[in-house]
Design a protein around this motif. Structure first.
Motif, PDB file in Angstrom:
ATOM      1  N   GLU A 341      11.615  67.980  73.101  1.00 39.02           N
ATOM      2  CA  GLU A 341      11.349  69.222  72.363  1.00 39.02           C
ATOM      3  C   GLU A 341      10.010  69.840  72.756  1.00 39.02           C
ATOM      4  OE1 GLU A 341      11.689  70.580  67.712  1.00 39.02           O
ATOM      5  OE2 GLU A 341      10.628  68.721  68.164  1.00 39.02           O
ATOM      6  N   ARG A 342       9.031  69.013  72.987  1.00 40.14           N
ATOM      7  CA  ARG A 342       7.703  69.549  73.282  1.00 40.14           C
ATOM      8  C   ARG A 342       7.466  69.804  74.762  1.00 40.14           C
ATOM      9  NH1 ARG A 342       2.863  65.394  72.413  1.00 40.14           N
ATOM     10  NH2 ARG A 342       1.801  66.995  73.603  1.00 40.14           N
ATOM     11  N   THR A 343       8.385  69.374  75.630  1.00 40.86           N
ATOM     12  CA  THR A 343       8.217  69.546  77.068  1.00 40.86           C
ATOM     13  C   THR A 343       8.682  70.937  77.482  1.00 40.86           C
ATOM     14  OG1 THR A 343       8.626  67.184  77.411  1.00 40.86           O
ATOM     15  CG2 THR A 343       8.784  68.618  79.339  1.00 40.86           C
ATOM     16  N   PRO A 344       7.844  71.720  78.146  1.00 41.79           N
ATOM     17  CA  PRO A 344       8.276  73.060  78.568  1.00 41.79           C
ATOM     18  C   PRO A 344       9.269  72.980  79.724  1.00 41.79           C
ATOM     19  CG  PRO A 344       6.072  72.585  79.397  1.00 41.79           C
ATOM     20  CD  PRO A 344       6.433  71.442  78.490  1.00 41.79           C
ATOM     21  N   GLU A 345      10.097  74.010  79.823  1.00 41.23           N
ATOM     22  CA  GLU A 345      11.006  74.188  80.959  1.00 41.23           C
ATOM     23  C   GLU A 345      11.965  73.015  81.163  1.00 41.23           C
ATOM     24  OE1 GLU A 345      11.248  76.994  82.087  1.00 41.23           O
ATOM     25  OE2 GLU A 345       9.372  77.904  81.485  1.00 41.23           O
ATOM     26  N   VAL A 346      12.543  72.526  80.068  1.00 41.02           N
ATOM     27  CA  VAL A 346      13.633  71.551  80.181  1.00 41.02           C
ATOM     28  C   VAL A 346      14.943  72.322  80.235  1.00 41.02           C
ATOM     29  CG1 VAL A 346      14.818  69.603  79.116  1.00 41.02           C
ATOM     30  CG2 VAL A 346      12.329  69.812  78.898  1.00 41.02           C
ATOM     31  N   THR A 347      15.677  72.174  81.322  1.00 41.61           N
ATOM     32  CA  THR A 347      16.915  72.933  81.486  1.00 41.61           C
ATOM     33  C   THR A 347      18.161  72.069  81.320  1.00 41.61           C
ATOM     34  OG1 THR A 347      16.807  72.568  83.864  1.00 41.61           O
ATOM     35  CG2 THR A 347      15.828  74.603  83.026  1.00 41.61           C
ATOM     36  N   ASP A 348      18.049  70.776  81.624  1.00 45.55           N
ATOM     37  CA  ASP A 348      19.213  69.896  81.588  1.00 45.55           C
ATOM     38  C   ASP A 348      18.850  68.588  80.891  1.00 45.55           C
ATOM     39  OD1 ASP A 348      21.406  70.992  83.837  1.00 45.55           O
ATOM     40  OD2 ASP A 348      19.330  71.595  84.230  1.00 45.55           O
ATOM     41  N   VAL A 349      19.766  68.108  80.049  1.00 47.37           N
ATOM     42  CA  VAL A 349      19.608  66.808  79.409  1.00 47.37           C
ATOM     43  C   VAL A 349      20.850  65.990  79.699  1.00 47.37           C
ATOM     44  CG1 VAL A 349      19.369  65.558  77.227  1.00 47.37           C
ATOM     45  CG2 VAL A 349      18.121  67.702  77.585  1.00 47.37           C
ATOM     46  N   VAL A 350      20.644  64.796  80.255  1.00 49.27           N
ATOM     47  CA  VAL A 350      21.739  63.866  80.520  1.00 49.27           C
ATOM     48  C   VAL A 350      21.710  62.787  79.449  1.00 49.27           C
ATOM     49  CG1 VAL A 350      22.765  62.251  82.162  1.00 49.27           C
ATOM     50  CG2 VAL A 350      21.559  64.286  82.996  1.00 49.27           C
ATOM     51  N   LEU A 351      22.833  62.593  78.760  1.00 52.79           N
ATOM     52  CA  LEU A 351      22.958  61.597  77.704  1.00 52.79           C
ATOM     53  C   LEU A 351      24.002  60.575  78.127  1.00 52.79           C
ATOM     54  CD1 LEU A 351      23.056  64.339  74.995  1.00 52.79           C
ATOM     55  CD2 LEU A 351      21.271  62.597  75.050  1.00 52.79           C
ATOM     56  N   VAL A 352      23.559  59.340  78.391  1.00 57.27           N
ATOM     57  CA  VAL A 352      24.457  58.275  78.839  1.00 57.27           C
ATOM     58  C   VAL A 352      24.689  57.321  77.676  1.00 57.27           C
ATOM     59  CG1 VAL A 352      24.866  56.466  80.532  1.00 57.27           C
ATOM     60  CG2 VAL A 352      23.492  58.468  81.166  1.00 57.27           C
ATOM     61  N   LEU A 353      25.936  57.225  77.236  1.00 54.35           N
ATOM     62  CA  LEU A 353      26.285  56.379  76.091  1.00 54.35           C
ATOM     63  C   LEU A 353      27.317  55.343  76.518  1.00 54.35           C
ATOM     64  CD1 LEU A 353      26.075  55.806  73.022  1.00 54.35           C
ATOM     65  CD2 LEU A 353      27.962  57.433  72.706  1.00 54.35           C
ATOM     66  N   ASN A 354      26.930  54.071  76.467  1.00 53.64           N
ATOM     67  CA  ASN A 354      27.830  52.970  76.765  1.00 53.64           C
ATOM     68  C   ASN A 354      28.050  52.124  75.514  1.00 53.64           C
ATOM     69  OD1 ASN A 354      28.071  53.518  79.596  1.00 53.64           O
ATOM     70  ND2 ASN A 354      26.026  52.665  79.886  1.00 53.64           N
ATOM     71  N   ASP A 355      29.162  51.381  75.504  1.00 55.92           N
ATOM     72  CA  ASP A 355      29.451  50.518  74.359  1.00 55.92           C
ATOM     73  C   ASP A 355      29.733  49.088  74.795  1.00 55.92           C
ATOM     74  OD1 ASP A 355      31.897  50.865  75.580  1.00 55.92           O
ATOM     75  OD2 ASP A 355      32.979  51.396  73.753  1.00 55.92           O
ATOM     76  N   LEU A 356      29.075  48.655  75.873  1.00 54.78           N
ATOM     77  CA  LEU A 356      29.203  47.272  76.301  1.00 54.78           C
ATOM     78  C   LEU A 356      28.376  46.376  75.375  1.00 54.78           C
ATOM     79  CD1 LEU A 356      28.943  47.877  80.142  1.00 54.78           C
ATOM     80  CD2 LEU A 356      30.987  47.809  78.694  1.00 54.78           C
ATOM     81  N   TYR A 357      28.547  45.074  75.516  1.00 59.57           N
ATOM     82  CA  TYR A 357      27.929  44.145  74.562  1.00 59.57           C
ATOM     83  C   TYR A 357      26.424  44.342  74.474  1.00 59.57           C
ATOM     84  CZ  TYR A 357      26.466  39.828  72.295  1.00 59.57           C
ATOM     85  OH  TYR A 357      25.890  38.924  71.448  1.00 59.57           O
ATOM     86  N   ALA A 358      25.758  44.490  75.617  1.00 64.34           N
ATOM     87  CA  ALA A 358      24.296  44.620  75.615  1.00 64.34           C
ATOM     88  C   ALA A 358      23.822  45.938  75.012  1.00 64.34           C
ATOM     89  CB  ALA A 358      23.752  44.477  77.043  1.00 64.34           C
TER      90      ALA A 358
END
Length: 481
Positions: A341-358
């Protein structure tokens, strides 16, 4: 108790297994330790004998890896020989593997073992390793499919701390009322925390743990929040309150690419803009102070602090700044979203969601995270990857980001696509016309090392300059932790 020859034979066998695994291209993080403990049932007790009170255990929900790596780095830089599970394998087998791979036959006076330990594992190793220092970082809901309710985790750690040797130091985050509950009677206890009223928020908009006193059940009262349930707390029912911290961080200010602050009058500079990492520095400082590092040695260690692998680590790929961060529970994701939120000029956010045991097989925690925080940020594209990419895409849609949502389940392919996408709002430098908008990559555990290794091969690490400044004391500046 293991005989000396039995211990060293088990160590040698574990090392052979480790070499075979590495030749086969596999990470040797647990199996060598399994072999060593099978051949020598008293393996960890022998380690406790070897280090004689110079074992450090670091446990809690968030911050274990960063804190243990800081301690290990600072001790190494000052001439200590340190055994540490730096890659974060924090179950019993991972701890044993770290010993197998790193312990030297030559005994040094400046010698220590520093282990991050899973909250449910610390009770299994505390009596064998007999630590001289135990750190408790914080407690948040995390991997409820493994741990169950938070109270169970707190009880496990409290039971372990009650069995640390007399004379050992328990170093606990006193700003966390849940962590405060595990402080053992009859043991040496110190509490660390922030003395930074300008960073306090009067209210918390997040789902938080520990709303009630763990001793009398009365709702807690707060003078302000740093993040989650961490803040200046007091129980009106029984009178317990946040203890005065020692060590404490003061004069915290925004610096170029990170934060600058003071601990025990010593200047510290952190490469991460997350306030939560100041807590990790405090815990690490408390450990090395307890182990005998001088003020001069500590000052040198804190002059430039790097938080390390996957902890807001910065790279550059295809002309774009890439920031890689681990997320694994609602509080951790909230803190990274504040940095975005506070970082200027962020154009893309990658969200990686896994559901493995770890990672934790229950991914419902994403609905407790405050993704709505970024709905007015102007993110151009949200990229969702991992085994549960579609679940994350739905969560982003409900957060009302005005962004294009793209799903590419393979994390590496997703980050590659994000880094090469056009950045319509991005700032260009030197008239090159190449896209410069920052790409944030927020990933759960099982994709962290794969993405990091790929970024190391394909890109280059970024380093900030040394300029720092005090921010204007605005609400937006204080809210980012």
């Amino acid at each position: 108790m293991a005989r000396r020859w039995q211990f060293w034979a088990a160590l040698a066998a574990g090392r052979i297994v480790s070499r075979f695994l590495r030749v086969a291209g596999r990470k040797a993080t647990t199996l060598p330790g399994v072999v060593a403990m099978r051949l020598c049932p008293g393996f960890l007790a022998a380690v406790g004998d070897r280090f004689a009170g110079r074992v450090v255990l670091i446990t809690g929900t968030n911050g274990k890896t960063t804190t243990s790596n800081l301690v290990g780095t600072w001790l190494n830089d000052n001439g200590w020989q340190v055994v540490s599970n730096r890659l974060g394998a924090n179950l019993v087998q991972g701890i044993a593997t770290a010993v197998v791979e790193q312990l030297q036959r030559h005994r040094s006076y400046l010698e220590a073992a520093v282990f991050e330990v899973d909250e449910a594992t610390v009770e299994k190793v505390v009596e064998d390793l007999r630590p001289g220092v135990v750190v408790v970082t914080n407690f948040f809901r995390d991997q409820m499919d493994r741990y169950g309710e938070l109270d169970r985790v707190v009880d496990l750690v409290a039971g372990a701390l009650a069995r640390v040797p007399e004379g050992s130091l328990c170093l606990i985050n006193g700003d966390d009322p849940v962590a405060y509950r595990v402080a053992p009677h009859g043991r040496k206890v110190q509490f660390y925390g922030l003395e930074a009223p300008e960073w306090l928020e009067p209210r918390s908009r997040e789902v938080r743990d520990g709303k009630f006193c763990g001793f009398c059940g009365h709702p807690l009262s707060y003078a302000g929040f740093f993040y989650g349930q961490l803040g200046i707390w007091r129980c009106p029912g029984c009178g317990r309150e946040r203890p005065l911290p020692d060590p404490a961080a003061r004069h915290i200010r925004v610096a170029k690419g990170g934060l600058a602050f003071e601990v025990d009058g010593l200047p510290a500079r952190l490469d991460s803009p997350g306030l939560y990492n100041v807590y990790n520095v405090l815990a690490a400082y408390g450990v090395v102070r307890a182990l005998g590092l001088s003020q001069e040695q500590a000052q040198g260690a804190m002059a430039r602090i790097r938080t390390g692998l996957g902890r807001l680590e910065r790279f550059r790929l295809a002309g774009r700044p890439i920031v890689l961060a681990l997320v694994k529970n609602p509080t951790g994701l909230n803190e990274q979203l504040k940095v975005v939120e506070r970082t200027p000029e962020v154009t893309d956010v990658v969200l990686v969601l896994n559901d493995l045991y770890a990672d934790g097989t229950d991914v419902s925690w994403i609905w407790d995270a405050d993704l709505e925080r970024l709905k007015d940020k102007g993110i151009e594209r949200a990229w969702c990857a991992g085994t549960r990419a579609e679940d994350m895409a739905i969560r982003v849609r409900y957060a009302e980001w005005p962004a294009e949502i793209r799903v590419i389940r393979d994390p590496v392919a997703c980050v590659e696509a994000a880094s090469s996408s056009p950045a319509d709002r991005a700032v260009t430098r030197g008239g090159s016309g190449r896209p410069k908008g920052t790409v944030y990559v927020l990933t759960t555990y099982t994709s962290l090392y794969t993405l990091r290794d790929w970024l190391v091969r394909r890109g280059e690490e970024e380093h900030d300059d040394e300029t720092d400044h005090r921010p204007s004391v605005s609400r937006s500046a204080r809210s980012v932790q």
